[in-house]
Design an enzyme around this catalytic site. Structure first.
Site, PDB file in Angstrom:
ATOM      1  N   SER A  62      63.367 -73.392  83.166  1.00  0.00           N
ATOM      2  CA  SER A  62      63.865 -74.629  83.766  1.00  0.00           C
ATOM      3  C   SER A  62      64.584 -74.374  85.088  1.00  0.00           C
ATOM      4  O   SER A  62      65.100 -73.284  85.334  1.00  0.00           O
ATOM      5  CB  SER A  62      64.836 -75.322  82.813  1.00  0.00           C
ATOM      6  OG  SER A  62      64.252 -75.480  81.550  1.00  0.00           O
TER       7      SER A  62
HETATM    8  N1  SAH Z   1      65.038 -72.844  77.993  1.00  0.00           N
HETATM    9  C1  SAH Z   1      63.873 -72.301  78.582  1.00  0.00           C
HETATM   10  C2  SAH Z   1      62.941 -73.372  79.085  1.00  0.00           C
HETATM   11  C3  SAH Z   1      61.642 -73.228  78.406  1.00  0.00           C
HETATM   12  S1  SAH Z   1      60.501 -74.527  78.629  1.00  0.00           S
HETATM   13  C4  SAH Z   1      64.244 -71.318  79.694  1.00  0.00           C
HETATM   14  O1  SAH Z   1      65.375 -71.305  80.101  1.00  0.00           O
HETATM   15  O2  SAH Z   1      63.372 -70.560  80.130  1.00  0.00           O
HETATM   16  C5  SAH Z   1      60.365 -75.146  77.007  1.00  0.00           C
HETATM   17  C6  SAH Z   1      59.830 -74.234  75.956  1.00  0.00           C
HETATM   18  O3  SAH Z   1      59.742 -75.022  74.775  1.00  0.00           O
HETATM   19  C7  SAH Z   1      58.451 -73.697  76.185  1.00  0.00           C
HETATM   20  O4  SAH Z   1      58.503 -72.315  76.180  1.00  0.00           O
HETATM   21  C8  SAH Z   1      57.635 -74.231  75.014  1.00  0.00           C
HETATM   22  O5  SAH Z   1      56.688 -73.309  74.529  1.00  0.00           O
HETATM   23  C9  SAH Z   1      58.710 -74.501  73.985  1.00  0.00           C
HETATM   24  N2  SAH Z   1      58.369 -75.460  72.944  1.00  0.00           N
HETATM   25  C10 SAH Z   1      57.687 -76.609  73.037  1.00  0.00           C
HETATM   26  N3  SAH Z   1      57.617 -77.211  71.834  1.00  0.00           N
HETATM   27  C11 SAH Z   1      58.288 -76.426  70.965  1.00  0.00           C
HETATM   28  C12 SAH Z   1      58.582 -76.495  69.581  1.00  0.00           C
HETATM   29  N4  SAH Z   1      58.170 -77.520  68.821  1.00  0.00           N
HETATM   30  N5  SAH Z   1      59.283 -75.511  69.025  1.00  0.00           N
HETATM   31  C13 SAH Z   1      59.714 -74.450  69.751  1.00  0.00           C
HETATM   32  N6  SAH Z   1      59.467 -74.327  71.056  1.00  0.00           N
HETATM   33  C14 SAH Z   1      58.779 -75.306  71.666  1.00  0.00           C
END
Ligand code: SAH
Length: 658
Positions: A62
């Site tokens: 993000s």
């Molecule tokens: N907090 C992260 C942002 C990641 S983007 C950072 O700082 O890098 C959001 C993430 O949510 C993605 O990696 C995606 O694979 C995950 N995601 C989406 N749906 C999900 C679910 N149901 N359970 C776990 N992870 C999920």
């Protein structure tokens, strides 16, 4: 102070404090986490940019500001235990772990969960637990949590997560019925069954995929019970083969558009070339199009242009142009057949301005273009030719290997030739009136070559600086060339463009824009709006002509059946094998809407690496915003090359080679 520490402080000052974020605990936490350790190595220099960045599995880390806003909204206390859904890179988890007592984070992609766990361990975070699984189910073992943060957008707040929030706890979660934007919600549990909700503003996240999120394969919508492939079947025009396809309805949809951009999902699939030829022929015959502009070098395309104007023998058979890698991209039987048709078409037309012209948009011909400018000037203006020769002399040592030029200008040992090459273009533009009197067409050719040299010089000089993105320079050059063709051919002229999907599909609807990349499709839309019609192409399986490495020989490779989570997979499940799917004027609005959630899309360039297909060839896109229409061939076949290819002068467009 280290470079990254500096950047981190600047980020805090300009991206967070300047936007009114003053929560000290959050700012301290962000200041303590080395964000550069959480982004892919090739992107570390952007680690502190004000933007999300792509990570593995098509996900993103993000934007720093969003992490800060969400963390602040959680109102964390040192003794709190936090549940995070969507570990991704693990960056936000680290920030949370700086403030709270314990962080429990869940990620659905194993590859991300595993690498985040290792990364957090290596950085010494002992208060973070990473689980690979579906976060919409929460983590009952450790519930209730004082705070829950969801880093992916779902259609609603999962009930399980509400239940796992402690009374007094806060949950921050993006919610929205479209995958394009969501509302960032803060939910406070103030009693056993009492919650207070606040709207914190609009955001855009990757989809929350899981039991209480979006379906992994959104092919079946519970609302209507009609699957997406069935919907596509009912809202597309099917055809048996390229020769039989009736394009009247497509021509109607194109209407009075002045630019039609035709894509391709690989640089080596015969069906894409042949369908584009078929459509282009109809646009020429029925709609008065007179320009064909392709992703090839200007001087190469000029040979074809001379041929179809009857002033040069068939260059493809003489194998004169298209001698740099990848030769098969233009020196193939499908293109040969099309150029023969163009010649026949032009042969019976008397008025010069109604004849079709064939033009190259690319900029990999620095040397050939320099020679073309000099030989033109020698004929029309020997004195200026002399000056130009001296000026181009600056670049001549690198003419055969422009990448070496790119490297030497990085060191301070060699002076760049920017001034010289720009001066030649300016000289030509200044003397335009004079030169055009003699021969407008030849002047146009020379001026374009001078433009190629100037832009190529810039392109190579910035190749090693990711910031001054050379991809953008290349697409801007192609766009400039397109405008210059239109202006040369007159105010009523219409152009068909042939380029890879990744150039002609609007970059703003793909992962490219997160990297700050634009393309000709976007630029054309920004300038011409509805006057431009963008058509993408796709395929599921078959064979493709491609190399395994830069400059390597052409091979006929098997295209792997498409990925489960891709647009291609949905199209593959459509009963019809070949179809045209209108998206701008969708036959059923529901089809367009159901295609909006981002999915994977495949791009094969001149290189195809089936072994690492997901990382090398797939990216996230929103198909209905990327294209106005999509043309599908379930099975497709490799182009047939005309000659054995040579491996000279490799353009550096790694990794896709588009
Ligand atoms: N907090 C992260 C942002 C990641 S983007 C950072 O700082 O890098 C959001 C993430 O949510 C993605 O990696 C995606 O694979 C995950 N995601 C989406 N749906 C999900 C679910 N149901 N359970 C776990 N992870 C999920």
């Amino acid at each position: 102070m280290g470079k990254f520490e500096d950047l981190r402080r600047q980020m805090i000052q300009y991206q967070l404090e300047a936007r009114g974020l003053h929560d000290e605990a959050v700012l301290d936490a962000i200041n303590a986490v080395p964000r550069e350790a959480f982004v892919p190595t090739e992107l570390v220099e952007f680690a502190y940019s004000d933007t999300p960045l792509p990570i593995a599995a098509g996900q993103t880390i993000s934007q720093p500001y969003i992490v800060a806003v969400m963390t602040a909204a959680l109102e964390l206390k040192p003794e709190d235990r936090v549940l995070e859904i969507g570990t991704g890179s693990g960056y936000a988890a680290a920030v949370l772990a700086e403030i709270a007592k314990g962080v429990y984070t869940i990620e659905r992609h194993k590859i991300l969960a595993d690498s985040a766990r290792k990364r957090l361990e290596d950085l010494g975070y002992q208060n973070v637990k990473v689980l690979h699984g579906d976060g919409t189910l929460g983590w009952p073992e450790y519930a209730p949590f004082d705070a829950i943060i969801v880093a992916a957008g779902g259609p609603e707040v999962p009930e399980t997560l509400r239940q796992q929030l402690a009374i007094g706890g806060r949950m921050v979660i993006p919610v929205g019925s479209s995958l394009e934007t969501q509302k960032l919600m803060r939910i406070r549990r103030i009693g056993e069954n009492e919650y207070v909700e606040e709207d914190l503003g609009s955001v855009r996240f990757v989809p929350l995929v899981g039991a209480a999120g979006w379906k992994d394969e959104t092919a079946t919508a519970p609302a209507t019970g009609v699957s997406l492939p069935e919907l596509i079947e009912a809202s597309s025009e099917h055809f048996a083969g390229i020769d039989e396809v009736d394009l009247d309805k497509l021509l109607k949809r194109i209407g009075e558009c002045r630019l039609v951009l035709l894509g391709e999902a690989s640089h080596g699939t015969a069906e894409f070339y042949e369908m584009r030829a078929r459509i282009t022929r109809e646009l020429i015959e029925k709609k008065g199009f007179t320009c064909v502009a392709v992703e090839a070098d200007w001087p190469d395309a000029m040979h074809i242009d001379h041929y179809i104007h009857g002033t040069e023998p068939d260059p493809l058979l003489e194998s004169k142009p298209f001698s740099r890698f990848p030769t098969w991209m233009w020196a193939n039987h499908s293109v040969l057949e099309f150029t023969h048709w163009l010649k026949k078409h032009n042969d019976v037309i008397r008025e010069e301005d109604r004849k079709v012209g064939f033009y190259g948009l690319d900029l990999y011909s620095m040397f050939a273009s320099m020679e073309a400018v000099l030989s033109y000037l020698e004929q029309v203006d020997p004195e200026t030719a002399q000056i130009a020769r001296t000026r181009y002399g600056c670049l001549m040592p690198w003419a055969r290997d422009p990448q070496l030029y790119a490297q030497v200008t990085l060191t301070d040992q060699y002076r760049a030739c920017e001034k010289e090459v720009v001066a030649i273009l300016e000289d030509l533009l200044k003397k335009r009136m004079e030169y055009v009197k003699a021969d407008g067409y030849r002047y146009f050719d020379a001026q374009q070559n001078a433009r190629v040299v100037a832009n190529a010089e810039h392109y190579y000089r910035t190749m090693y600086y990711a910031e001054a993105n050379s991809w953008n320079l290349r697409d801007q050059h192609m766009f400039e060339t397109l405008l210059s063709i239109l202006s040369f051919r007159g105010p009523d002229s219409k152009v068909v463009v042939w380029e890879h999907n990744s150039h002609i599909g609007d970059a703003r609807a793909t992962q490219m824009s997160a990297r700050g990349e634009l393309n000709i499709g976007q630029l054309v839309r920004e300038k011409f709006g509805d006057q431009a019609y963008l058509i993408g192409f796709g395929t599921d399986h078959g064979t493709v002509a491609a190399a395994s490495e830069w400059g390597g020989p052409m091979e006929v490779k098997q295209v792997r059946p498409s990925h489960m989570q891709s647009y291609e997979r949905i199209c593959h499940e459509v009963p019809a094998n070949n179809f045209l799917l209108p998206l701008r004027q969708a036959l059923k609005q529901e089809t367009r809407e159901r295609l909006l959630p981002e999915r994977l899309e495949r791009a094969i360039g001149v290189i195809y690496l089936p072994e690492t297909e997901l990382q090398s060839h797939y990216f996230y896109a929103c198909l209905p915003r990327q294209f106005d229409e999509y043309i599908w061939f379930d099975e497709s076949h490799a182009v047939k090359p005309l000659t054995k290819q040579s491996t000279e002068g490799i353009p550096d467009t790694f990794p896709f080679g588009l």
